[in-house]
Design a protein around this motif. Structure first.
Motif, PDB file in Angstrom:
ATOM      1  N   ASP A  51      88.297  54.541  44.169  1.00 11.04           N
ATOM      2  CA  ASP A  51      88.774  53.948  42.493  1.00 11.04           C
ATOM      3  C   ASP A  51      89.306  54.845  41.606  1.00 11.04           C
ATOM      4  OD1 ASP A  51      88.460  51.140  43.125  1.00 11.04           O
ATOM      5  OD2 ASP A  51      86.008  52.086  43.095  1.00 11.04           O
ATOM      6  N   ILE A  52      88.954  55.885  41.620  1.00 15.51           N
ATOM      7  CA  ILE A  52      89.021  57.773  40.873  1.00 15.51           C
ATOM      8  C   ILE A  52      88.881  59.266  42.075  1.00 15.51           C
ATOM      9  CG2 ILE A  52      88.272  58.952  39.121  1.00 15.51           C
ATOM     10  CD1 ILE A  52      86.857  55.520  38.166  1.00 15.51           C
ATOM     11  N   THR A  53      89.639  59.760  41.689  1.00 16.08           N
ATOM     12  CA  THR A  53      89.449  60.641  42.418  1.00 16.08           C
ATOM     13  C   THR A  53      90.178  61.560  41.617  1.00 16.08           C
ATOM     14  OG1 THR A  53      90.405  61.850  44.697  1.00 16.08           O
ATOM     15  CG2 THR A  53      91.661  60.841  43.343  1.00 16.08           C
ATOM     16  N   PHE A  54      88.651  62.798  42.236  1.00 19.12           N
ATOM     17  CA  PHE A  54      89.859  64.155  41.904  1.00 19.12           C
ATOM     18  C   PHE A  54      90.561  64.866  42.675  1.00 19.12           C
ATOM     19  CE2 PHE A  54      85.610  63.815  39.740  1.00 19.12           C
ATOM     20  CZ  PHE A  54      85.572  64.436  38.909  1.00 19.12           C
ATOM     21  N   ILE A  55      91.401  65.578  42.253  1.00 19.49           N
ATOM     22  CA  ILE A  55      93.129  65.690  43.016  1.00 19.49           C
ATOM     23  C   ILE A  55      94.111  67.025  42.581  1.00 19.49           C
ATOM     24  CG2 ILE A  55      94.586  64.238  42.196  1.00 19.49           C
ATOM     25  CD1 ILE A  55      94.924  63.286  44.845  1.00 19.49           C
ATOM     26  N   GLY A  56      94.820  67.570  43.235  1.00 14.78           N
ATOM     27  CA  GLY A  56      95.359  68.525  42.110  1.00 14.78           C
ATOM     28  C   GLY A  56      96.648  67.767  42.276  1.00 14.78           C
ATOM     29  N   PRO A  57      97.839  68.418  41.090  1.00 11.75           N
ATOM     30  CA  PRO A  57      99.463  67.300  40.279  1.00 11.75           C
ATOM     31  C   PRO A  57      99.876  67.266  41.559  1.00 11.75           C
ATOM     32  CG  PRO A  57      99.063  69.969  40.281  1.00 11.75           C
ATOM     33  CD  PRO A  57      97.761  69.930  40.541  1.00 11.75           C
ATOM     34  N   ASN A  58     100.334  67.754  42.839  1.00 10.48           N
ATOM     35  CA  ASN A  58     101.883  67.526  43.487  1.00 10.48           C
ATOM     36  C   ASN A  58     101.248  65.826  44.963  1.00 10.48           C
ATOM     37  OD1 ASN A  58     102.350  70.741  43.066  1.00 10.48           O
ATOM     38  ND2 ASN A  58     103.770  69.343  42.981  1.00 10.48           N
ATOM     39  N   PRO A  59     100.099  65.849  44.925  1.00 14.74           N
ATOM     40  CA  PRO A  59      99.729  65.061  45.560  1.00 14.74           C
ATOM     41  C   PRO A  59      99.617  63.527  44.202  1.00 14.74           C
ATOM     42  CG  PRO A  59      98.477  66.059  46.546  1.00 14.74           C
ATOM     43  CD  PRO A  59      98.990  67.042  45.307  1.00 14.74           C
ATOM     44  N   ALA A  60      99.591  63.872  43.373  1.00 12.42           N
ATOM     45  CA  ALA A  60      99.350  62.705  42.401  1.00 12.42           C
ATOM     46  C   ALA A  60     100.545  62.654  41.783  1.00 12.42           C
ATOM     47  CB  ALA A  60      99.113  63.279  41.176  1.00 12.42           C
ATOM     48  N   ILE A  61     101.805  63.309  41.856  1.00 10.07           N
ATOM     49  CA  ILE A  61     102.646  63.223  41.283  1.00 10.07           C
ATOM     50  C   ILE A  61     103.697  62.815  42.445  1.00 10.07           C
ATOM     51  CG2 ILE A  61     105.404  64.397  41.386  1.00 10.07           C
ATOM     52  CD1 ILE A  61     103.512  66.311  39.984  1.00 10.07           C
ATOM     53  N   ASN A  62     103.312  62.710  44.189  1.00 10.74           N
ATOM     54  CA  ASN A  62     103.901  61.715  44.858  1.00 10.74           C
ATOM     55  C   ASN A  62     103.634  60.678  44.827  1.00 10.74           C
ATOM     56  OD1 ASN A  62     105.068  64.584  46.114  1.00 10.74           O
ATOM     57  ND2 ASN A  62     103.505  65.377  47.298  1.00 10.74           N
ATOM     58  N   GLY A  63     102.260  60.212  45.264  1.00 11.84           N
ATOM     59  CA  GLY A  63     101.483  58.879  45.023  1.00 11.84           C
ATOM     60  C   GLY A  63     102.297  58.348  44.168  1.00 11.84           C
ATOM     61  N   TYR A  64     102.664  58.652  43.116  1.00 14.56           N
ATOM     62  CA  TYR A  64     103.405  58.246  42.019  1.00 14.56           C
ATOM     63  C   TYR A  64     104.320  57.785  41.632  1.00 14.56           C
ATOM     64  CZ  TYR A  64     103.741  56.325  36.646  1.00 14.56           C
ATOM     65  OH  TYR A  64     104.299  56.227  35.654  1.00 14.56           O
ATOM     66  N   VAL A  65     105.066  58.136  42.541  1.00 20.56           N
ATOM     67  CA  VAL A  65     106.379  58.629  42.732  1.00 20.56           C
ATOM     68  C   VAL A  65     107.279  57.152  43.556  1.00 20.56           C
ATOM     69  CG1 VAL A  65     108.579  59.560  43.864  1.00 20.56           C
ATOM     70  CG2 VAL A  65     107.496  60.422  41.441  1.00 20.56           C
ATOM     71  N   GLN A  66     105.842  57.560  44.805  1.00 23.24           N
ATOM     72  CA  GLN A  66     106.512  56.665  46.393  1.00 23.24           C
ATOM     73  C   GLN A  66     105.606  55.004  45.612  1.00 23.24           C
ATOM     74  OE1 GLN A  66     103.400  58.149  48.750  1.00 23.24           O
ATOM     75  NE2 GLN A  66     105.406  60.416  49.032  1.00 23.24           N
ATOM     76  N   SER A  67     104.928  55.306  45.026  1.00 22.68           N
ATOM     77  CA  SER A  67     104.229  53.356  44.195  1.00 22.68           C
ATOM     78  C   SER A  67     105.942  52.753  42.750  1.00 22.68           C
ATOM     79  CB  SER A  67     102.811  53.622  43.859  1.00 22.68           C
ATOM     80  OG  SER A  67     102.817  54.037  42.678  1.00 22.68           O
ATOM     81  N   GLY A  68     106.625  53.366  42.583  1.00 25.34           N
ATOM     82  CA  GLY A  68     106.986  53.271  41.704  1.00 25.34           C
ATOM     83  C   GLY A  68     106.755  52.926  40.548  1.00 25.34           C
ATOM     84  N   GLY A  69     105.023  54.173  40.075  1.00 27.44           N
ATOM     85  CA  GLY A  69     104.677  53.949  39.312  1.00 27.44           C
ATOM     86  C   GLY A  69     103.671  52.710  39.175  1.00 27.44           C
ATOM     87  N   ARG A  70     103.006  52.431  39.636  1.00 28.90           N
ATOM     88  CA  ARG A  70     102.201  51.200  39.271  1.00 28.90           C
ATOM     89  C   ARG A  70     100.893  51.512  40.331  1.00 28.90           C
ATOM     90  NH1 ARG A  70     107.206  49.115  41.717  1.00 28.90           N
ATOM     91  NH2 ARG A  70     106.501  49.010  42.956  1.00 28.90           N
TER      92      ARG A  70
END
Length: 381
Positions: free
Chosen positions: A117-136
């Motif tokens: 539900d929540i994770t500690f993470i670096g910036p680039n995977p967060a960017i990729n995940g956000y983009v791939q999901s269409g910001g959802r």
């Protein structure tokens, strides 16, 4: 990239008066404070602090799953999720499950699948995940750490930048934060490398953090761009630091770890996310005010996860290389997105709405700390 400038200062653990005030405010508020990753997630289920649960505070979710890495750059999680740690305490009666990841892309897969539900993470995977999901799929809800990444090399094979040509340099995973940083740096220095395959003037090999030290020892790689404590471990094996990533950023600060939440979980259980954020703020205060105690807690967690504690010659420099802070350093995330685009790993992204710092600012206001106003124009609320 314009975001890169010579550093004006180096990150340090000594906290400002604001952190002192934060610690005092937390205590006045009645909030008592008291390695390496794997290829696939390790899942453990644990209870929460009996003291907090006994207070009868009910949160809206029966259970929350939190991800993190067995890295010193995730020291906020290692301290906060320890027995009687601040995050665990703040969750009160909500059951806690944890998953440990080797690198960010695996954590994003778990978030997308509803496994965390929540994770500690670096910036680039967060960017990729956000983009791939269409910001959802996610929001960045808090900072955690800056710094703690280096390019370390075998001095017998690499003495300077020019010697990188034809060499084999490892990163923890394709598209993870250190992978993008290395590809961007090589591009800026004039080396041609295909981002996807890692082939070119320099060979970029994607190897799990746990496997990089033995690969260095047996000569399979000539160096690595890695987070702590892997960088310090390699130095203890005879590597030298060719580049501290902080040297590339203004003030030496750049986001290496922040906290993201599933948008669905954030919408359904904002009180649980707020509790985790409050635990993050408390954990960072504890680390900055009690660094020696924090190091012991972090090392104990790494020993439990990896089977061996870090020796002082690895632990001490690794810990000093990381700054723990609540600010997610949004401008550096925005620059990281530009670097991923330049490396061919990402199309030009729309990151509008990737930040939701409202709960973080609520927590900071409660303890008399200034709000985080910089979200690079990418926030909501």
């Amino acid at each position: 990239m314009s975001a890169f400038r010579p550093p004006l200062r180096r990150p340090v653990h000594r906290s400002s008066g604001g952190i002192v005030a934060l610690t005092a405010a937390l205590l006045l508020g009645g909030l008592t404070a008291c390695g390496y990753g794997s290829d696939s997630p390790d899942t453990s289920s644990t209870g929460n602090s009996p003291a907090r649960a006994a207070e009868g505070e009910a949160l809206s979710a029966d259970e929350v799953s939190i991800g993190y890495f067995a890295n010193i750059t995730h020291g906020t999680a290692l301290v906060g999720l320890a027995e009687d740690g601040p995050i665990r305490e703040e969750l009160a009666g909500t059951a806690l499950r944890t998953q440990v990841f080797n690198a960010g892309p695996s954590a994003i897969e778990a978030l997308n699948a509803g496994a965390v539900d929540i994770t500690f993470i670096g910036p680039n995977p967060a960017i990729n995940g956000y983009v791939q999901s269409g910001g959802r799929n996610l929001r960045i809800v808090a900072g955690a750490a800056s710094g703690g990444a280096s390019l370390v090399v075998n001095p017998d094979n690499v003495e300077n930048l020019e010697d990188l040509e034809g060499k084999r340099i490892a990163t923890p995973q394709l598209g993870n934060t250190q992978d993008v940083a290395l590809l961007n740096y090589l591009d800026e220095q004039g080396f041609e490398v295909d981002g996807e395959s890692g082939t070119g003037d320099v060979t970029v090999l994607r190897i799990a953090n746990a496997e990089i030290p033995p690969a260095f020892e047996n000569g399979s790689i000539d160096g690595a761009w890695v987070p702590e404590p892997t960088a310090a471990k390699l130095v203890s094996q005879g590597a030298v630091t060719l580049l501290d990533e902080g040297d590339l950023w203004e003030d030496g600060r750049y986001v290496v770890t922040h906290v993201i939440a599933s948008q669905e979980f954030l919408a359904d259980h904002p009180d649980v996310v707020e509790a985790v954020i409050r635990g993050v703020v408390r954990s960072n205060a504890l680390i900055n005010e009690n660094p020696e105690e924090a190091k012991e807690t972090i090392n104990s967690a790494l020993e439990e996860l990896s089977g061996a504690a870090l020796p002082d010659e690895v632990l001490d420099p690794a810990f000093e290389h990381v700054e723990f802070l609540n600010d997610p350093l949004a401008k550096t995330l925005s620059a990281g997105a530009e670097h991923a685009v330049a490396a061919g790993l990402l199309d030009e992204p729309d990151l509008t709405g990737i930040y939701d710092l409202r709960l973080l600012n609520k927590v900071l206001a409660e303890v008399g700390e200034p709000k985080i106003t910089e979200d690079a124009g990418l926030g909501i609320g």
